[in-house]
Design a protein around this motif. Structure first.
Motif, mmCIF file in Angstrom:
data_model
loop_
_atom_site.group_PDB
_atom_site.id
_atom_site.type_symbol
_atom_site.label_atom_id
_atom_site.label_comp_id
_atom_site.label_asym_id
_atom_site.label_seq_id
_atom_site.Cartn_x
_atom_site.Cartn_y
_atom_site.Cartn_z
ATOM 1 N N PHE A 168 0.834 -1.209 0.000
ATOM 2 C CA PHE A 168 0.000 0.000 0.000
ATOM 3 C C PHE A 168 0.866 1.255 0.000
ATOM 4 O O PHE A 168 0.620 2.190 -0.739
ATOM 5 C CB PHE A 168 -0.940 -0.008 1.209
ATOM 6 N N VAL B 208 -1.579 -6.706 -7.833
ATOM 7 C CA VAL B 208 -2.807 -7.298 -7.312
ATOM 8 C C VAL B 208 -2.537 -8.715 -6.812
ATOM 9 O O VAL B 208 -3.110 -9.144 -5.807
ATOM 10 C CB VAL B 208 -3.916 -7.258 -8.370
ATOM 11 N N LEU C 273 -1.487 -8.319 -3.504
ATOM 12 C CA LEU C 273 -2.605 -7.915 -2.647
ATOM 13 C C LEU C 273 -3.416 -9.131 -2.205
ATOM 14 O O LEU C 273 -3.939 -9.186 -1.082
ATOM 15 C CB LEU C 273 -3.512 -6.944 -3.413
ATOM 16 N N LEU C 274 -3.518 -10.128 -3.102
ATOM 17 C CA LEU C 274 -4.355 -11.294 -2.813
ATOM 18 C C LEU C 274 -3.818 -12.114 -1.649
ATOM 19 O O LEU C 274 -4.467 -13.041 -1.173
ATOM 20 C CB LEU C 274 -4.498 -12.174 -4.058
ATOM 21 N N LEU D 104 -3.875 -11.284 1.141
ATOM 22 C CA LEU D 104 -4.877 -11.102 2.194
ATOM 23 C C LEU D 104 -5.788 -12.319 2.304
ATOM 24 O O LEU D 104 -6.285 -12.628 3.384
ATOM 25 C CB LEU D 104 -5.731 -9.862 1.895
ATOM 26 N N ILE D 105 -6.045 -12.988 1.164
ATOM 27 C CA ILE D 105 -6.950 -14.144 1.188
ATOM 28 C C ILE D 105 -6.384 -15.251 2.074
ATOM 29 O O ILE D 105 -7.134 -16.031 2.671
ATOM 30 C CB ILE D 105 -7.214 -14.639 -0.252
ATOM 31 N N LEU E 260 -7.897 -15.568 5.442
ATOM 32 C CA LEU E 260 -9.238 -16.130 5.635
ATOM 33 C C LEU E 260 -9.185 -17.479 6.329
ATOM 34 O O LEU E 260 -10.102 -17.846 7.062
ATOM 35 C CB LEU E 260 -9.942 -16.281 4.285
ATOM 36 N N ILE F 92 -11.011 -7.691 3.622
ATOM 37 C CA ILE F 92 -10.418 -8.564 2.606
ATOM 38 C C ILE F 92 -11.226 -8.474 1.314
ATOM 39 O O ILE F 92 -10.668 -8.335 0.220
ATOM 40 C CB ILE F 92 -10.331 -10.012 3.142
ATOM 41 N N CYS G 131 -10.456 -5.169 -0.303
ATOM 42 C CA CYS G 131 -9.134 -5.127 -0.931
ATOM 43 C C CYS G 131 -9.130 -5.926 -2.229
ATOM 44 O O CYS G 131 -8.543 -5.500 -3.233
ATOM 45 C CB CYS G 131 -8.066 -5.668 0.028
ATOM 46 N N VAL G 132 -9.791 -7.097 -2.228
ATOM 47 C CA VAL G 132 -9.803 -7.925 -3.441
ATOM 48 C C VAL G 132 -10.522 -7.186 -4.560
ATOM 49 O O VAL G 132 -10.011 -7.086 -5.691
ATOM 50 C CB VAL G 132 -10.469 -9.286 -3.144
ATOM 51 N N GLY H 72 -8.509 -4.185 -5.674
ATOM 52 C CA GLY H 72 -7.397 -4.623 -6.511
ATOM 53 C C GLY H 72 -7.850 -4.979 -7.911
ATOM 54 O O GLY H 72 -7.203 -4.609 -8.908
ATOM 55 N N LEU H 73 -8.971 -5.713 -8.011
ATOM 56 C CA LEU H 73 -9.508 -6.067 -9.332
ATOM 57 C C LEU H 73 -9.773 -4.812 -10.159
ATOM 58 O O LEU H 73 -9.406 -4.741 -11.348
ATOM 59 C CB LEU H 73 -10.822 -6.843 -9.171
ATOM 60 N N VAL I 69 -9.045 0.888 -2.910
ATOM 61 C CA VAL I 69 -9.718 0.357 -1.721
ATOM 62 C C VAL I 69 -10.666 1.409 -1.149
ATOM 63 O O VAL I 69 -11.781 1.087 -0.717
ATOM 64 C CB VAL I 69 -8.679 -0.105 -0.679
#
Lengths: 281, 281, 281, 281
Positions: free
Chosen positions: B43, B128, B131-132, B134-135, B138, C167, C170-171, C174-175, C193
């Motif tokens: 970021f 990106v 960035l993912l 972050l998943i 989960l 999350i 952010c996803v 990002g997309l 975001v």
């Protein structure tokens, strides 16, 4: 009409359009797919800005597809009219009119090519007629009926509520019309009421916004007042929807053990295992 | 594979990745912090407009940090593949693919520096992918599973509801396409439907707004109708979420007194004090 | 400190600041009015664009009023420090720091007139310090405590929920960063975001909007997905608020008949008529 | 006043304005239609931009209609004053003042044609006075009374809630005033608080938006915090509305069997079939 023809027509109707027979279920899936394909084609065609109307260039893939869809929907309409037990009832019913109207665009283009294509309005109207094919899908959606029943049951309360809200919207719209005036976009009373609707429901386009300190203060009051009131239709709808769903469950009665409370999609009685009658009969 | 190796792998897996062992908990915290740091770095790097891609200047702090994160995540992926009881199941699982994909950006840059950096799209894609990461978080969040289970349970009702809403949106979008037309921004059917979504959900960007009196009247009706209908998914989600949480409580059963209804985070049976089994087994 | 002085201090404290004594109630009203007047003055002063800072022109009505408010709040702070049973606890408490900070703007102006007025930032900071006097009102609002207790009780669930939402945000951000890119306003990941937050919560400023067909489709999905998920904190907050209010009722116990469940504003036991003890003790 | 005149007046009042007599019901419908027609005329007149005020051109259809409406509403006002049992109570009641004020616009125009038409403000004020005729409808709406009773019952809780929210709005508005400053539209403290109201309630006009990274982060926090808090008035309103409706049911008591809990629109006791007294007595 002879008895034999009657029986032949009824069997064809059950075969083609009764969603409770196995063949009817397969045809239902077929019509849903065709309708969705037709609308998808329309969307792709409409997304390209240099395509006007039905893209008249002979040999265009979109025109070809529209030929096929028109053929299929015409066939469906003719079959429905011929096989339905009560043809006139169907023709003048809501779905009958939708079926007819959404089949016509290509025929209009053949009959009056000049009129429909010279004016942008005509081209757009033809497109929207094709878009309305989506409404045909509603007949296959049980949940749409639940929503419609709910709206009908709650119509008196919703009507009174929206009447009260309209008065608040008009009063605040009128106040802003006096305070802000045409120089800040509040050019007339209808425009001010439109602004009040957009503001109170928290849509907030921002095409018309208050600029004076007093106008901004009154907007804030409208927003906060609206926030306390606008949640009420939610509650009204929820309670009526629960009622409608409960009533739907009680309408279906097992013919063997006479017990009700079966789910919408149940095909066998959950108490005795007997086959449940069609709920739509 | 010998039995001893098997045991060694399983012990390492429990030590590193099982969130129910004390060491696994500490490693969980470690991976959460690393992932958050990695995204935070991204970021900060992305906020400076003159930084492109991974800021290729040798010695840049961002490139250095990304070296470290790539090293750590590569290590994690390799360890997970080596120690997991079913490697192929993991590799082709959702989390396995996410773990792999989010490790790769720096490798892509090494393999095809020209391709990825010449096109802005390539640079943005690499970002990106990072960035993912972050998943990955989960998997440590129980509540995310509850949400996902709720969405899956309610999928039929939500699907039917959104189907009905889509038809309303298309009909109103089509109406506005005819009434307002391209001169007021409703350039095509998909754009009009996008406008209807943005309006009915009260987002109201204001990039496309009605300008004709009739268009504004129909917008107001769509907004107020939408206001009565759009609250329904809220109710559907709430009732299904209650169901899912109730079902989760019933899944855990004390092995001593056989009673259920234990909280998600309970470690001991509240009826007899016996140690509760892991709910994820 | 002698016993007599102690008693004198305690009596003064009860007289001035204990909201449960009749005199304290009158002083409470006095301080609420003074604080509101002070903020109202600030708003009127700030609304005129040519007024900078405390409008230094000698004899200005705003400067005169601020002299009076500073005098009053200084007096209040000194009295609170002198009469409170635990001075150091008060000075370093939240309210103590707020009381001190919001008294200081005029003193800063006297000490460093050049520094504070040369820079717009300094002027604005002094104004905001005066605005924070509003926080002093929180100590008189029981409902604010209920809200705060609710937020604290629900913090774990809200934290997990907002974690999951972050999350998703952010996803999707990002997309959109990849699809729309800087040419449509999605200049960096944090900006994307921010766009996702503004969109999913239906605020919809419209300063950054999708322009490509794919971007608009993904926005619509984010909006409709968000619409199903974002209602959850509402439910969480409601259930926790009910808990907190129930717990507050159980905390108060009649000293005569030992029964609980008295309303927040009850002064006599509803079962035996006995005087209820102060709930804040 | 003789007894005969009294009886004559009372009978006329019951005949004309008591919504519980058959004639009164028909007159109610008449007044509702006239009021709606009057406001509809105003809207059509106001929508044409070249129409100013009451479109003074002699022979204009709008002026003619306004003559008729003014005549009718004057007649209604005079009749109400003459026949009501307590004339002074009516004249100074809320509805009495509204009835009088909304009759006057045409008289103002006759008395001071120069003053009212020279200034746009005067023209707009006359229009809004005519718009306020909508408020006359409220007396025929039972649900409006329920809403008003609910707002009055919940006023203390709503007041405390909005007090707490105002403090949050002022603190965040002040923060943004310092961070963003006049160069990004946050020109003064009231403007910043207006921005905070528009943002926290998810209206989001977009006329003032944050541009700095820090400002956008704080906006996101305000939005998400607001999202958790702003749902509270909804809950408060719902619970109070249930209370008010329950209380309304208990107010009506059958004179035969003394049982309560009759619906608002019930005319006969549901337990013994006796005629129910008017609930408004």
């Amino acid at each position: 009409m002879s008895h034999g023809e009657q029986g032949w027509r009824q069997r064809l109707y059950l075969f083609l359009f009764d969603v409770h027979s196995p063949a009817g279920r397969r045809f239902e899936a077929f019509w849903v797919v065709i309708t969705l394909c037709s609308v998808l084609t329309l969307f792709i065609e409409s997304a390209e800005p240099h395509n006007i109307g039905l893209s008249i260039k002979e040999g265009s893939i979109f025109l070809l597809l529209e030929y096929i869809f028109t053929l299929l929907f015409s066939l469906e309409y003719v079959l429905r009219v011929l096989t339905t037990p009560r043809p006139f009832h169907y023709i003048f019913s809501f779905y009958g009119l939708v079926d007819l109207l959404t089949t016509l665009p290509l025929y209009f283009l053949w009959l009056w090519p000049d009129i429909t294509l010279r004016y942008m309005m005509g081209i757009r109207l033809l497109r929207v007629l094709r878009l309305l094919r989506l409404i045909k899908l509603l007949r296959y959606m049980g949940s749409a009926n639940v929503m419609w029943d709910t709206l009908v049951s709650a119509r008196k309360k919703l009507f009174l509520f929206f009447g009260g809200v309209m008065i608040i919207l008009c009063v605040f719209g009128g106040l802003m019309y006096v305070i802000e005036g045409p120089e800040h976009g509040f050019t007339s009373l209808p425009v001010s009421v439109y602004w009040a609707v957009v503001t109170m429901t928290t849509v907030g386009y921002g095409d018309i916004t208050p600029h004076t300190p007093l106008g901004r203060m009154i907007s804030s009051i409208l927003i906060l007042l609206g926030y306390s009131l606008i949640a009420i239709p939610t509650g009204v709808m929820s309670s009526y929807m629960t009622d409608v769903m409960q009533r739907n469950r009680q309408k279906r009665c097992c013919s063997v053990c006479k017990q009700t409370q079966h789910d919408d999609d149940a095909q066998y009685c959950k108490h005795c295992g007997g086959v449940l009658e069609d709920k739509h009969k």
